[in-house]
Design a protein around this motif. Structure first.
Motif, PDB file in Angstrom:
ATOM      1  N   ASN A   1      -6.695   3.690  -1.828  1.00 31.20           N
ATOM      2  CA  ASN A   1      -6.341   2.910  -0.633  1.00 31.20           C
ATOM      3  C   ASN A   1      -6.931   1.515  -0.686  1.00 31.20           C
ATOM      4  OD1 ASN A   1      -6.689   5.813   1.425  1.00 31.20           O
ATOM      5  ND2 ASN A   1      -4.849   4.995   0.511  1.00 31.20           N
TER       6      ASN A   1
ATOM      7  N   GLU B   1       1.246   3.011  -3.267  1.00 33.16           N
ATOM      8  CA  GLU B   1       0.102   3.494  -4.039  1.00 33.16           C
ATOM      9  C   GLU B   1       0.329   4.939  -4.457  1.00 33.16           C
ATOM     10  OE1 GLU B   1      -3.686   3.250  -2.107  1.00 33.16           O
ATOM     11  OE2 GLU B   1      -4.760   3.934  -3.891  1.00 33.16           O
TER      12      GLU B   1
ATOM     13  N   PHE C   1      -4.125  -2.993  -2.965  1.00 28.26           N
ATOM     14  CA  PHE C   1      -3.117  -2.379  -2.107  1.00 28.26           C
ATOM     15  C   PHE C   1      -3.251  -2.933  -0.702  1.00 28.26           C
ATOM     16  CE2 PHE C   1      -3.781   0.679  -5.532  1.00 28.26           C
ATOM     17  CZ  PHE C   1      -2.484   0.728  -6.013  1.00 28.26           C
ATOM     18  N   ILE C   2      -2.188  -3.541  -0.204  1.00 27.90           N
ATOM     19  CA  ILE C   2      -2.225  -4.185   1.099  1.00 27.90           C
ATOM     20  C   ILE C   2      -1.334  -3.409   2.064  1.00 27.90           C
ATOM     21  CG2 ILE C   2      -1.822  -6.332   2.368  1.00 27.90           C
ATOM     22  CD1 ILE C   2      -3.870  -6.817   0.250  1.00 27.90           C
ATOM     23  N   GLY C   3      -1.920  -2.976   3.173  1.00 26.14           N
ATOM     24  CA  GLY C   3      -1.187  -2.132   4.114  1.00 26.14           C
ATOM     25  C   GLY C   3      -0.365  -2.911   5.120  1.00 26.14           C
TER      26      GLY C   3
ATOM     27  N   ALA D   1       0.823  -1.211   0.000  1.00 27.08           N
ATOM     28  CA  ALA D   1       0.000   0.000   0.000  1.00 27.08           C
ATOM     29  C   ALA D   1       0.859   1.263   0.000  1.00 27.08           C
ATOM     30  CB  ALA D   1      -0.926   0.007   1.211  1.00 27.08           C
TER      31      ALA D   1
END
Lengths: 318, 538
Positions: free
Chosen positions: B201, B42, B234-236, B39
């Motif tokens: 996000n 991004e 998107f991976i946080g 993420a």
């Protein structure tokens, strides 16, 4: 009751007026803090990709475009004047109006907070009641231990645990994203459970206190059923402090969902503001903080009004 | 080539084509490819003319073919331009364009469209944060005929292709219609996929463009791409990013965190690719303006005492890539002499420090050396070197224990970007993280030419040397790639001999994939890949 209704209106207006200096103070603090931090947003923007030589001319040009070459006081006055009419400016990084960016994400944060709140009430209130009614029993000890665990569990860790179990092992819910209701289950459970622990403890103590009151004894004495005493007289009165707590929790969830949003990779205002801080996106940070502060204060205001309405002693300022 | 070997080569080529055709018959159209993406990468805007991020250009390449591509073999190949030439002095570039190409909105692709795109990047209103620097100080963009464009410069601009390969060619009609503020959410190009949606996000969705003509030379078949849809997620959270391929929530993880490599590398159920990016590696430059690094003997001692191979094994199970000079080992212009200049030698390091006046402490006084007659340093001052980094703090910690053995106290600190730039501006650092990524050696000019020792510039060490300046200066005017590398090697030699930087390691981009993903081609740079030939096995 005209006198009472007038005093209620006066109370609400007074509270709304009190918001103005608080918001001004918050805006000023965030403006000063953002400008005291090291780093130049123009430089950062150009260096963001960790590549490319920047010429001083290019830097100066960008600063001019971003309005960063004006004296700080001019920037501050411009910021205040615009904020006063609801114009939060445009994000440096996104090049879009801050209000548009917030509006884009607030729905997601609101959905998460509302579901989280619902879960915290649905779990916390019954737990607290069970504990209160069976005070000092094994059930009481068990539910209170459970609520301790919930209240003291880091959101981050609980979130990962839920992902591990319900996404990776069972495959019931997605570990990330914001596509449909399924992706809302785990994050709202995470924040809901943490808040439920606090609510359960408060419901318990408040309920115990109420159950000792004279009118409860009177209720029992005049032959009302235990359920009527508990529900109509006990719970209703015990909920007054709990409502304040729920309101605070809700405000906290709206303003502080960033950790949950990050763990579950959800869009939201929390993540927006954290990314903005990292990029030193002045207008976006300022706008988000003012907005979140406003939301928090508004929720509190509603809680206070509800409280005043429930408990007339409050609005007379006694 | 003799006639016989030619014949043999012909046979082989024929066999290869036949095999390729055999593979093609197995390729199936359809399916959604889900790619998990960190993420933190991004973009803020999806318009690569504006946003300075690598991931922006990567996503743009799915929607809009550029004029040229950097093929996986490291050479420039045609996309929307079929050929290109530059004058020997690098002041004029001519691109011949592909005919019969239309943008996704039906607008014709021609020289006027290409001119529009360059003009858009150059327009101050666009406020392009990086692309404008990459295409250089263009004096004019001329439409020679419908399919020929000429770029004219006042000064030589030999690195144009490195900028152009990332520059998306947008549909002028669509760009005008949506304006600068909104085009980033309405991308229209002439690439294999249509831009469908971007939920910030969360995800970006691309859909197959049925009318794509396979104009990119990377594509081995005619017509549109195989995949119906590409979703970027998107991976946080790193733990989630490291697991989604395993749990089936994604078929590809781009930028797999290093600590999850073990779970995919060499495992039969997964595909794993590690690809380094050319550049400086995770380099730390030395501030030679102030003690203790103002003394070349101290700088050399650090280089003799550092053992990055051991650190790689210790911290990353050896999966990081070596970076042993001012350019990393993956770089086409890496100087082979780099690793030989400072072999790991603790005694040599100790002797150098001793000679520089940093003496071993008295018995019972710990391990850290103290100053005895070091110019500008009070006697008895311990030998402390500050090491500031943006990430990979563990690398600093490994180095800390290595340097302690020769009596240096390395103070490791992880700082955010703004703090890094602030310290650099104040020239208040000893060892500072400075990384640049590019397969072109021009980055040596940016970091080592003393004329960039200025606010906003990237020359941070304070080293001023006419030979080095003149050498790296040449990188701005020599167009021939081979000759450029020779110049770059000369520069690396000077930098290493003066011990101006500490090379550490290079962090490759790790890809984890399920075996069902076929034909995803990782580029010459690990941060790039092509999906023109990608398909999903059912």
């Amino acid at each position: 009751m005209p006198a009472s209704s007038a005093s209620m209106t006066r109370y609400i207006l007074g509270r709304i007026l009190q918001l103005v200096p608080v918001l001004w103070l918050i805006s000023t603090i965030i403006f000063v803090v953002m400008h005291m931090l090291p780093g130049d947003p123009a430089e950062l923007m150009l260096a963001g990709a960790e590549g490319g030589a920047i010429t001083p001319e290019r830097l100066a040009e960008l600063k001019r475009e971003m309005g960063l070459d004006d004296p700080l006081l001019v920037q501050y006055m411009r910021f205040l004047a615009n904020a006063a009419i609801g114009d939060l400016g445009s994000s440096v990084r996104f090049r879009l109006p801050v209000s548009e960016l917030i509006a884009d994400r607030f729905g997601s944060t609101l959905a998460l907070s509302l579901c989280g709140l619902a879960i915290s009430v649905a779990v916390g209130v019954p737990l607290g009641m069970i504990a209160a009614m069976r005070q000092n029993s094994a059930a009481d000890a068990f539910t209170m231990a459970l609520s301790y665990v919930g209240a003291s569990m880091p959101v981050y860790w609980l979130g990962l645990l839920l992902i591990l179990f319900f996404s990776f092992n069972l495959g019931w819910f997605p570990p990330a994203g914001a596509d449909d209701w399924r992706s809302l289950v785990l994050p709202s459970t995470t924040i809901g459970l943490v808040a439920a622990g606090l609510i359960a403890r408060l419901v318990r103590s408040s309920m115990i206190e109420v159950l000792r009151e004279d009118y409860i004894r009177t209720g029992h004495a005049k032959g009302l059923s235990a359920a009527t005493v508990l529900w109509r007289h006990g719970l209703k009165n015990a909920m007054i402090p709990v409502i304040t707590m729920i309101g605070l929790q809700f405000g906290g969830m709206l303003a502080g969902a960033v950790v949950t949003e990050t763990v579950f990779s959800r869009p939201g205002v929390g993540r927006l503001v954290v990314n903005a801080i990292l990029a030193k996106d002045y207008p976006l940070v300022q706008g988000c903080v003012i907005f979140l502060a406003f939301v928090y204060l508004a929720v509190n205001l509603v809680v206070d009004i509800a409280y005043a309405w429930l408990d007339p002693r409050i609005r007379y300022g006694r | 080539m003799t006639r016989m070997t030619k014949f043999g080569a012909g046979l082989l080529a024929g066999a290869a084509m036949w095999m390729a055709a055999g593979v093609a018959s197995a390729q199936t159209q359809g399916g959604t490819l889900v790619i998990a993406w960190p993420a933190i990468q991004e973009p803020a805007s999806l318009d690569g003319h504006i946003d300075p991020y690598q991931s922006t250009w990567m996503f743009n390449s799915l929607v809009a073919d550029p004029l040229v591509i950097l093929a996986p073999d490291g050479t420039y190949k045609p996309a929307l331009a079929t050929s290109w030439t530059s004058t020997p002095d690098g002041r004029e570039w001519v691109f011949k364009l592909r005919s019969g190409v239309k943008f996704q909105d039906g607008t014709a692709f021609d020289a006027a469209a290409v001119k529009y795109n360059f003009d858009r990047v150059l327009d101050p209103k666009t406020a392009s944060a990086q692309m404008r620097s990459d295409v250089g100080p263009i004096k004019s963009v001329e439409v020679v005929d419908a399919l020929t464009v000429k770029l004219v410069y006042d000064t030589p601009w030999v690195t144009l292709l490195d900028g152009v390969r990332r520059m998306p060619i947008w549909s002028p009609t669509a760009a005008e219609k949506h304006g600068l503020a909104n085009f980033g959410r309405n991308l229209v190009g002439a690439g294999p996929f249509l831009f469908a949606e971007w939920v910030q996000n969360d995800r970006i969705v691309f859909k197959r463009w049925a009318d794509y003509g396979g104009w990119n030379s990377i594509q081995t078949h005619q017509g549109p791409a195989y995949l119906d849809q590409v979703t970027i997620r998107f991976i946080g959270e790193a733990a989630v990013l490291g697991s989604v391929v395993k749990t089936g929530n994604a078929q590809v993880t781009f930028g797999l965190p290093a600590r999850f490599v073990d779970e995919y590398k060499g495992k039969p159920n997964f595909q794993f690719v590690a690809k380094d990016q050319s550049g400086t590696g995770l380099q730390h430059v030395m501030n030679i303006r102030i003690p203790p690094l103002s003394d070349i003997r101290v700088r050399r001692a650090i280089l003799h005492a550092a053992d990055m191979k051991a650190a790689n094994e210790l911290l990353y199970d050896g999966v990081y890539a070596p970076s042993e000079g001012p350019l990393n080992n993956n770089h086409p212009c890496f100087w082979e002499g780099n690793p030989k200049v400072y072999p790991n030698d603790l005694n040599k390091a100790r002797a150098l420090l001793e000679e520089a006046g940093w003496k071993a402490p008295a018995a019972g006084q710990g391990q850290i050396r103290v100053a005895r007659g070091v110019a500008g340093v009070a006697d008895g001052t311990p030998l402390k070197v500050r090491y500031a980094t943006l990430h990979h703090k563990e690398l600093g910690e490994a180095l800390q224990s290595q340097l302690r053995r020769v009596g240096i106290d390395l103070v490791v600190e992880q700082v955010p970007g703004p703090v890094q730039l602030d310290r650099v501006r104040r020239r208040d650092f000893d060892l500072m993280f400075e990384r640049q990524r590019s397969p072109d050696p021009l980055i040596l000019d940016q970091i080592w030419n003393s004329k960039w020792d200025q606010p906003g510039g990237w020359a941070w060490t304070g080293f001023k040397n006419d030979t080095l300046d003149a050498t790296v200066d040449k990188l701005r005017s020599i167009p021939d790639p081979k000759a450029r590398c020779e110049v770059a090697k000369e520069a690396q030699k000077i930098i290493m001999e003066n011990a101006l930087m500490l090379p550490t390691l290079s962090d490759p981009v790790f890809f984890a994939m399920t075996p069902k993903v076929k034909g995803l081609q990782v580029g010459a740079e690990g941060n790039w890949f092509f999906l023109n030939n990608a398909w999903l096995e059912r």
